[in-house]
Design a protein around this motif. Sequence first.
Motif, PDB file in Angstrom:
ATOM      1  N   ARG A  11       0.846  -1.202   0.000  1.00 28.91           N
ATOM      2  CA  ARG A  11       0.000   0.000   0.000  1.00 28.91           C
ATOM      3  C   ARG A  11       0.879   1.249   0.000  1.00 28.91           C
ATOM      4  O   ARG A  11       0.608   2.213  -0.721  1.00 28.91           O
ATOM      5  CB  ARG A  11      -0.935  -0.002   1.214  1.00 28.91           C
ATOM      6  CG  ARG A  11      -1.955   1.121   1.174  1.00 28.91           C
ATOM      7  CD  ARG A  11      -2.936   1.089   2.332  1.00 28.91           C
ATOM      8  NE  ARG A  11      -3.606  -0.192   2.455  1.00 28.91           N
ATOM      9  CZ  ARG A  11      -3.496  -0.997   3.526  1.00 28.91           C
ATOM     10  NH1 ARG A  11      -2.751  -0.651   4.539  1.00 28.91           N
ATOM     11  NH2 ARG A  11      -4.142  -2.133   3.570  1.00 28.91           N
ATOM     12  N   THR A  12       1.932   1.237   0.801  1.00 26.98           N
ATOM     13  CA  THR A  12       2.855   2.372   0.838  1.00 26.98           C
ATOM     14  C   THR A  12       3.470   2.598  -0.534  1.00 26.98           C
ATOM     15  O   THR A  12       3.537   3.723  -1.023  1.00 26.98           O
ATOM     16  CB  THR A  12       3.963   2.129   1.884  1.00 26.98           C
ATOM     17  OG1 THR A  12       3.372   2.084   3.180  1.00 26.98           O
ATOM     18  CG2 THR A  12       5.013   3.228   1.849  1.00 26.98           C
ATOM     19  N   ARG A  13       3.907   1.536  -1.185  1.00 25.09           N
ATOM     20  CA  ARG A  13       4.510   1.665  -2.511  1.00 25.09           C
ATOM     21  C   ARG A  13       3.490   2.145  -3.548  1.00 25.09           C
ATOM     22  O   ARG A  13       3.838   2.885  -4.463  1.00 25.09           O
ATOM     23  CB  ARG A  13       5.163   0.359  -2.932  1.00 25.09           C
ATOM     24  CG  ARG A  13       6.515   0.238  -2.279  1.00 25.09           C
ATOM     25  CD  ARG A  13       7.208  -1.072  -2.477  1.00 25.09           C
ATOM     26  NE  ARG A  13       8.541  -1.028  -1.905  1.00 25.09           N
ATOM     27  CZ  ARG A  13       8.809  -0.933  -0.601  1.00 25.09           C
ATOM     28  NH1 ARG A  13       7.833  -0.848   0.276  1.00 25.09           N
ATOM     29  NH2 ARG A  13      10.052  -0.899  -0.161  1.00 25.09           N
ATOM     30  N   ALA A  14       2.252   1.726  -3.412  1.00 22.82           N
ATOM     31  CA  ALA A  14       1.210   2.201  -4.331  1.00 22.82           C
ATOM     32  C   ALA A  14       1.028   3.714  -4.188  1.00 22.82           C
ATOM     33  O   ALA A  14       0.934   4.434  -5.191  1.00 22.82           O
ATOM     34  CB  ALA A  14      -0.103   1.469  -4.072  1.00 22.82           C
ATOM     35  N   PHE A  15       0.977   4.195  -2.959  1.00 19.82           N
ATOM     36  CA  PHE A  15       0.874   5.640  -2.744  1.00 19.82           C
ATOM     37  C   PHE A  15       2.115   6.348  -3.277  1.00 19.82           C
ATOM     38  O   PHE A  15       2.019   7.415  -3.892  1.00 19.82           O
ATOM     39  CB  PHE A  15       0.666   5.968  -1.262  1.00 19.82           C
ATOM     40  CG  PHE A  15      -0.765   5.937  -0.835  1.00 19.82           C
ATOM     41  CD1 PHE A  15      -1.629   6.959  -1.180  1.00 19.82           C
ATOM     42  CD2 PHE A  15      -1.255   4.892  -0.076  1.00 19.82           C
ATOM     43  CE1 PHE A  15      -2.962   6.942  -0.786  1.00 19.82           C
ATOM     44  CE2 PHE A  15      -2.578   4.859   0.322  1.00 19.82           C
ATOM     45  CZ  PHE A  15      -3.434   5.886  -0.033  1.00 19.82           C
ATOM     46  N   ALA A  16       3.296   5.772  -3.047  1.00 20.98           N
ATOM     47  CA  ALA A  16       4.544   6.381  -3.521  1.00 20.98           C
ATOM     48  C   ALA A  16       4.576   6.468  -5.047  1.00 20.98           C
ATOM     49  O   ALA A  16       5.098   7.437  -5.598  1.00 20.98           O
ATOM     50  CB  ALA A  16       5.748   5.594  -2.996  1.00 20.98           C
ATOM     51  N   GLY A  62      -5.831  14.803   0.989  1.00 28.87           N
ATOM     52  CA  GLY A  62      -5.030  14.509   2.179  1.00 28.87           C
ATOM     53  C   GLY A  62      -5.717  13.508   3.088  1.00 28.87           C
ATOM     54  O   GLY A  62      -5.077  12.591   3.625  1.00 28.87           O
ATOM     55  N   LEU A  63      -7.030  13.655   3.248  1.00 26.08           N
ATOM     56  CA  LEU A  63      -7.771  12.717   4.098  1.00 26.08           C
ATOM     57  C   LEU A  63      -7.810  11.311   3.498  1.00 26.08           C
ATOM     58  O   LEU A  63      -7.822  10.323   4.239  1.00 26.08           O
ATOM     59  CB  LEU A  63      -9.186  13.243   4.354  1.00 26.08           C
ATOM     60  CG  LEU A  63      -9.264  14.475   5.259  1.00 26.08           C
ATOM     61  CD1 LEU A  63     -10.695  14.994   5.321  1.00 26.08           C
ATOM     62  CD2 LEU A  63      -8.717  14.194   6.638  1.00 26.08           C
ATOM     63  N   VAL A  64      -7.818  11.209   2.171  1.00 29.24           N
ATOM     64  CA  VAL A  64      -7.753   9.895   1.528  1.00 29.24           C
ATOM     65  C   VAL A  64      -6.432   9.209   1.883  1.00 29.24           C
ATOM     66  O   VAL A  64      -6.407   8.037   2.257  1.00 29.24           O
ATOM     67  CB  VAL A  64      -7.926  10.006  -0.007  1.00 29.24           C
ATOM     68  CG1 VAL A  64      -7.510   8.726  -0.710  1.00 29.24           C
ATOM     69  CG2 VAL A  64      -9.369  10.358  -0.347  1.00 29.24           C
ATOM     70  N   VAL A  65      -5.336   9.945   1.780  1.00 27.03           N
ATOM     71  CA  VAL A  65      -4.039   9.364   2.127  1.00 27.03           C
ATOM     72  C   VAL A  65      -4.009   8.992   3.609  1.00 27.03           C
ATOM     73  O   VAL A  65      -3.593   7.888   3.975  1.00 27.03           O
ATOM     74  CB  VAL A  65      -2.880  10.324   1.776  1.00 27.03           C
ATOM     75  CG1 VAL A  65      -1.544   9.771   2.259  1.00 27.03           C
ATOM     76  CG2 VAL A  65      -2.830  10.592   0.280  1.00 27.03           C
ATOM     77  N   ILE A  66      -4.468   9.894   4.462  1.00 23.38           N
ATOM     78  CA  ILE A  66      -4.473   9.629   5.909  1.00 23.38           C
ATOM     79  C   ILE A  66      -5.325   8.403   6.230  1.00 23.38           C
ATOM     80  O   ILE A  66      -4.935   7.534   7.006  1.00 23.38           O
ATOM     81  CB  ILE A  66      -4.993  10.860   6.687  1.00 23.38           C
ATOM     82  CG1 ILE A  66      -3.990  12.007   6.586  1.00 23.38           C
ATOM     83  CG2 ILE A  66      -5.250  10.506   8.154  1.00 23.38           C
ATOM     84  CD1 ILE A  66      -4.545  13.353   7.056  1.00 23.38           C
ATOM     85  N   VAL A  87      -0.847  17.838   3.087  1.00 27.00           N
ATOM     86  CA  VAL A  87      -1.844  18.255   2.097  1.00 27.00           C
ATOM     87  C   VAL A  87      -3.179  18.566   2.780  1.00 27.00           C
ATOM     88  O   VAL A  87      -3.837  19.561   2.464  1.00 27.00           O
ATOM     89  CB  VAL A  87      -2.002  17.195   0.991  1.00 27.00           C
ATOM     90  CG1 VAL A  87      -3.182  17.506   0.083  1.00 27.00           C
ATOM     91  CG2 VAL A  87      -0.722  17.101   0.178  1.00 27.00           C
ATOM     92  N   ALA A  88      -3.585  17.729   3.727  1.00 26.40           N
ATOM     93  CA  ALA A  88      -4.850  17.958   4.432  1.00 26.40           C
ATOM     94  C   ALA A  88      -4.813  19.273   5.213  1.00 26.40           C
ATOM     95  O   ALA A  88      -5.784  20.047   5.181  1.00 26.40           O
ATOM     96  CB  ALA A  88      -5.161  16.789   5.365  1.00 26.40           C
ATOM     97  N   LEU A  89      -3.714  19.541   5.899  1.00 26.04           N
ATOM     98  CA  LEU A  89      -3.616  20.785   6.672  1.00 26.04           C
ATOM     99  C   LEU A  89      -3.579  22.007   5.762  1.00 26.04           C
ATOM    100  O   LEU A  89      -4.216  23.032   6.063  1.00 26.04           O
ATOM    101  CB  LEU A  89      -2.391  20.747   7.575  1.00 26.04           C
ATOM    102  CG  LEU A  89      -2.475  19.760   8.739  1.00 26.04           C
ATOM    103  CD1 LEU A  89      -1.146  19.689   9.497  1.00 26.04           C
ATOM    104  CD2 LEU A  89      -3.615  20.133   9.688  1.00 26.04           C
ATOM    105  N   ARG A  90      -2.870  21.917   4.644  1.00 29.62           N
ATOM    106  CA  ARG A  90      -2.865  23.031   3.695  1.00 29.62           C
ATOM    107  C   ARG A  90      -4.258  23.275   3.141  1.00 29.62           C
ATOM    108  O   ARG A  90      -4.699  24.421   2.998  1.00 29.62           O
ATOM    109  CB  ARG A  90      -1.898  22.757   2.548  1.00 29.62           C
ATOM    110  CG  ARG A  90      -0.467  23.028   2.914  1.00 29.62           C
ATOM    111  CD  ARG A  90       0.493  22.778   1.784  1.00 29.62           C
ATOM    112  NE  ARG A  90       0.051  23.376   0.536  1.00 29.62           N
ATOM    113  CZ  ARG A  90       0.525  23.028  -0.645  1.00 29.62           C
ATOM    114  NH1 ARG A  90       1.434  22.085  -0.748  1.00 29.62           N
ATOM    115  NH2 ARG A  90       0.087  23.606  -1.732  1.00 29.62           N
ATOM    116  N   GLY A  91      -4.971  22.209   2.822  1.00 32.21           N
ATOM    117  CA  GLY A  91      -6.335  22.358   2.327  1.00 32.21           C
ATOM    118  C   GLY A  91      -7.250  22.980   3.365  1.00 32.21           C
ATOM    119  O   GLY A  91      -8.046  23.871   3.057  1.00 32.21           O
TER     120      GLY A  91
END
Length: 151
Positions: A11-16, A62-66, A87-91
Motif C-alpha cells: 500500500r505504501t509503494r502504491a501511494f509512492a 489529504g484525508l484519503v491518504v491519511i 496536504v490535508a492541513l494546507r487544504g
Amino acid sequence: MSTATVEAQQRTRAFARVIGPYVATFTTVYAIRLPDGLDAIGDLFAQPILVLLLGALMLGAGLVVIGLHRSWRGPLAVTVSLFGWFVALRGALLVVAPATVESGVEATMLSPTGVLLARVFFGALAVMGLLLTYAGWFTGPKAAKPDHVNA
C-alpha cells in the motif's frame, strides 16, 4: 520492532507510485517558474470560490491518504503519511483562513530571500518526489520479521 506487513508495504509503494511523480513534476515546475507565480496567486485569490474548491480538494486528497495509509514503519511509510497530513492541513487552511495563506504567499514572493528559500524548499520536495517514485516503482516489499522467535 518488526517491519510492516507485506500488505502495508505494498500500500505504501502504491501511494509512492502516485505521489512521487506528482510531487517531482509540480515542485520542479514551481521552483523554475516561481517568479511568475505572484500574478497567478493574485488571480487565484481574486476568485474566492476557486480558493474554496482548491482547499476542499486538497483537504479531501489529504484525508484519503491519511485514511487509507495508516503505516508509520520505515522512512517511506513515514514520508507518505506526512505528505497526507501536509496536504490535508494546507487544504484546511485554504478553507478556513484563505487571507492568511494569501498574505504568507505574497510576503514570500515579495522577498528575494523568501523566493530563494521557496526555491530551495521546492527543490528539496522534487528530490523527495524522485525518491518516492524510485521506491514506489523499483523496489519491492521486505519480508516481515516475527516479533519473537520460539526456541
